[in-house]
Scaffold this active site. Structure first.
Site, PDB file in Angstrom:
ATOM      1  N   LYS A  53       1.754   3.943  11.228  1.00 10.92           N
ATOM      2  CA  LYS A  53       2.360   2.609  11.173  1.00 10.92           C
ATOM      3  C   LYS A  53       3.599   2.539  12.050  1.00 10.92           C
ATOM      4  O   LYS A  53       3.811   1.557  12.773  1.00 10.92           O
ATOM      5  CB  LYS A  53       2.717   2.261   9.726  1.00 10.92           C
ATOM      6  N   GLN A  97       4.925   2.924   0.248  1.00 10.40           N
ATOM      7  CA  GLN A  97       3.695   3.690   0.453  1.00 10.40           C
ATOM      8  C   GLN A  97       3.208   4.288  -0.866  1.00 10.40           C
ATOM      9  O   GLN A  97       3.968   4.911  -1.596  1.00 10.40           O
ATOM     10  CB  GLN A  97       3.943   4.800   1.479  1.00 10.40           C
ATOM     11  N   ASP A 120       2.053  -5.834   1.851  1.00 11.76           N
ATOM     12  CA  ASP A 120       0.829  -5.242   1.314  1.00 11.76           C
ATOM     13  C   ASP A 120       0.030  -6.268   0.515  1.00 11.76           C
ATOM     14  O   ASP A 120      -1.172  -6.084   0.293  1.00 11.76           O
ATOM     15  CB  ASP A 120       1.153  -4.049   0.408  1.00 11.76           C
TER      16      ASP A 120
END
Length: 286
Positions: A53, A97, A120
């Protein structure tokens, strides 16, 4: 019939070029899209995802910030950092994460992130917006898959789409996005009876269960579009998906490879969301 390959790597590269141009335009408004990522602990797989990312985010010119916390961090300390980033006007997108260590409640964490920064799309607010047809932030993998289908001009409206898997990360949001574009959607899962009878009806088949070789060419409708979200290691250690690629490619019209199909598009979906949020910041300033 030999299927056309839905090449996520190529589409992701083209998308990055578009994002770079958009970021340059945003800079003319004194805005640099900002993405903050929180990594807790030293999970090797998580470290790889975060590194990928970061590489792509910096390539397109995002202001990328990584906050790497020890595995022993308390939930209160993590929530305090999230609240601080919620208030930071330079942060357009914020993500934590997964997975998280046992002392931290992932649901509390996801719903502490401000919905407008939850790139997300895991918060209850964004899940509600997704299923209500509203603007919101949605999970990167389904969003990336939709972009891939659009790039290859796959018809969606009126098509029968079958999604195998009902996870909150892929299966459910994938079904919702297909439904938003007027597909007729069936969700199949571990309790579905006669799975093959469903898969053979699918114009668009999305397989996201984490079981190597679950679907073969005999299980699909000739001319179907097959999207393989699986990431598995076979006995030889090779990375494979949830479908038997050689047999499916002989029957399908289009199919994603593993690797190089959905994987790159997951990060594309995330980056697209951050850039879109920065564009909305310009609109609000105007």
């Amino acid at each position: 019939m030999t299927a056309t390959i839905l090449d996520g790597t190529k589409v992701a590269k083209r998308a990055d070029q578009v994002f770079q141009e958009t970021v340059q335009e945003l800079k003319q408004h004194q805005i640099i899209p900002g993405l903050a990522v929180i990594l807790v602990g030293d999970n090797p797989a998580s470290a790889v995802y975060v590194r990928n990312k970061q590489r792509r985010a910096e390539k397109i010119g995002l202001n990328y910030q990584l906050f790497h916390l020890p595995v022993t961090v308390s939930q209160d300390e993590l929530l305090e950092l999230i609240q601080r980033l919620n208030q930071d006007p330079q942060v357009d997108g914020l993500m934590v994460q997964m997975p998280l260590p046992a002392q931290i409640d992932a649901m509390v964490v996801m719903n502490t992130i401000a919905p407008e920064k939850d790139v997300d799309g895991f918060s209850i607010a964004n899940v509600g917006r997704l299923w209500s047809g509203m603007f919101g932030n949605f999970p990167g993998t389904p969003r990336g898959i939709m972009r891939l289908l659009h790039e290859y001009q796959v018809p969606i409206a009126g098509q029968h789409a079958v999604v195998i898997g009902r996870s909150d990360i892929v299966g459910k949001p994938m079904a919702a996005l297909l439904l938003r574009e007027n597909a007729t959607v069936t969700i199949a899962h571990s309790h579905t009876r006669d799975l093959r009878s469903l898969t053979r009806q699918a114009d668009i088949l999305v397989v996201a269960v984490g079981q190597a070789g679950l679907i073969s060419g005999a299980d699909i409708k000739p001319g179907a579009v097959v999207v393989d979200v699986g990431m598995n290691r076979n006995e030889a250690g090779k990375l494979v998906g949830d479908i038997d690629f050689p047999s499916v490619a002989q029957v399908a019209k289009m199919v994603t490879p593993v690797p190089g199909g959905v994987g790159p598009m997951t990060i594309t979906g995330l980056l697209e969301q951050v850039v879109t949020l920065a564009q909305r910041r310009v609109e609000q300033n105007d």
